[in-house]
Design a protein around this motif. Structure first.
Motif, PDB file in Angstrom:
ATOM      1  N   ILE A  52      33.086  14.727   3.779  1.00 56.51           N
ATOM      2  CA  ILE A  52      32.909  14.107   5.101  1.00 56.51           C
ATOM      3  C   ILE A  52      34.100  13.210   5.429  1.00 56.51           C
ATOM      4  O   ILE A  52      34.498  12.369   4.615  1.00 56.51           O
ATOM      5  N   GLY A  53      34.646  13.395   6.612  1.00 56.00           N
ATOM      6  CA  GLY A  53      35.753  12.566   7.063  1.00 56.00           C
ATOM      7  C   GLY A  53      37.087  12.860   6.409  1.00 56.00           C
ATOM      8  O   GLY A  53      38.091  12.225   6.740  1.00 56.00           O
TER       9      GLY A  53
ATOM     10  N   SER B 185      37.459  17.810  12.705  1.00 62.00           N
ATOM     11  CA  SER B 185      36.649  16.689  12.253  1.00 62.00           C
ATOM     12  C   SER B 185      35.467  17.211  11.466  1.00 62.00           C
ATOM     13  O   SER B 185      35.006  18.351  11.661  1.00 62.00           O
ATOM     14  N   ARG B 186      34.985  16.382  10.565  1.00 60.72           N
ATOM     15  CA  ARG B 186      33.803  16.717   9.750  1.00 60.72           C
ATOM     16  C   ARG B 186      32.869  15.516   9.814  1.00 60.72           C
ATOM     17  O   ARG B 186      32.853  14.687   8.907  1.00 60.72           O
ATOM     18  N   PRO B 187      32.073  15.450  10.868  1.00 58.14           N
ATOM     19  CA  PRO B 187      31.193  14.291  11.037  1.00 58.14           C
ATOM     20  C   PRO B 187      29.985  14.302  10.102  1.00 58.14           C
ATOM     21  O   PRO B 187      29.422  13.236   9.823  1.00 58.14           O
ATOM     22  N   GLN B 188      29.599  15.476   9.641  1.00 56.86           N
ATOM     23  CA  GLN B 188      28.499  15.602   8.692  1.00 56.86           C
ATOM     24  C   GLN B 188      28.925  16.540   7.566  1.00 56.86           C
ATOM     25  O   GLN B 188      29.895  17.290   7.707  1.00 56.86           O
TER      26      GLN B 188
END
Lengths: 113, 113
Positions: free
Chosen positions: A53-54, A67-70
């Motif tokens: 994540i992130g 982006s990798r919000p979850q």
């Protein structure tokens, strides 16, 4: 069982418009996630990859961001599309071992007009 | 920057002929995978090789990993029209989970009846 969903399947966008492609994985946790772009009949160019994540690694300078919000969600974005952004975009996931295979979504055919 | 050079890029042969596709890099792979892709779909894994010198067989397909783990080959015996497709090699680099999976440029194979 694990599944990967990528949408939309096709997209036609005008130059200068924003972009958001979404990819989600089910049935696994903490996967490695990837965004690739593919020219017709050619290999896959790695755009972004993420080990958590992130955490985003970019392979090539470009007009796109990721982006990798979850844990199991990976998003490919652009604020203003260029004609050269047209292509076939593939999302993939793999396990964290060195020998695990990559599983791909069905891809998004993006045409910028 | 790690690169995978795949050759040939295009191959058109008659049914029953043999062929070999090569995948080379100046970098050492922790593992190497071969995929096959149909038009409009994501690649699907054929095999993973891990150990230098390893040979794996999948029916009429033989995969070999170079001793130094920098190159690999895919040999198809008595090709069939159903073998037509895009063949891709992919290499995982680094020790531990670096998350980086690089693909070659692909070999488009056409097998004529």
């Amino acid at each position: 069982s694990q599944t990967i969903h990528q949408w939309p399947a096709t997209l036609v966008q005008p130059v200068g418009s924003p972009l958001s492609l979404e990819c989600t994985v089910e049935g696994t946790s903490n996967p490695n996630l990837y965004w690739y772009r593919q020219a017709a009949g050619r290999g896959l160019q790695l755009l972004f990859y993420s080990v958590g994540i992130g955490q985003i690694s970019s392979e090539v300078p470009q007009n796109l961001s990721a982006s990798r919000p979850q844990d199991r969600q990976f998003i490919l974005s652009s604020k203003k599309l260029l004609l050269s952004d047209s292509g076939f975009y593939l999302c993939a996931w793999s396990g964290t071992g060195l020998n695990t295979e990559a599983f791909f979504g069905q891809g998004t055919r993006l045409t910028v007009v | 920057t790690q690169l995978l050079e795949q050759s040939p890029q295009f191959l058109s042969i008659q049914e029953g002929e043999n062929l070999t596709v090569y995948c080379n890099s100046s970098s050492v792979f922790s593992s190497l995978q071969w995929y096959r892709q149909e038009p409009g779909e994501g690649p699907v894994l054929l095999v993973t090789v891990v150990t230098g010198g390893e040979v794996k067989k999948l029916k009429r397909l033989t995969f070999q990993f170079g001793d130094a783990r920098k190159d690999s080959s895919l040999h198809i015996t008595a090709a069939q029209p159903g073998d037509t497709g895009l063949y891709l090699c992919a290499g995982a680099f680094g020790s531990g989970n670096t998350g980086k999976l690089i693909f070659g440029q692909g070999t488009t194979l056409q097998v004529k009846p």
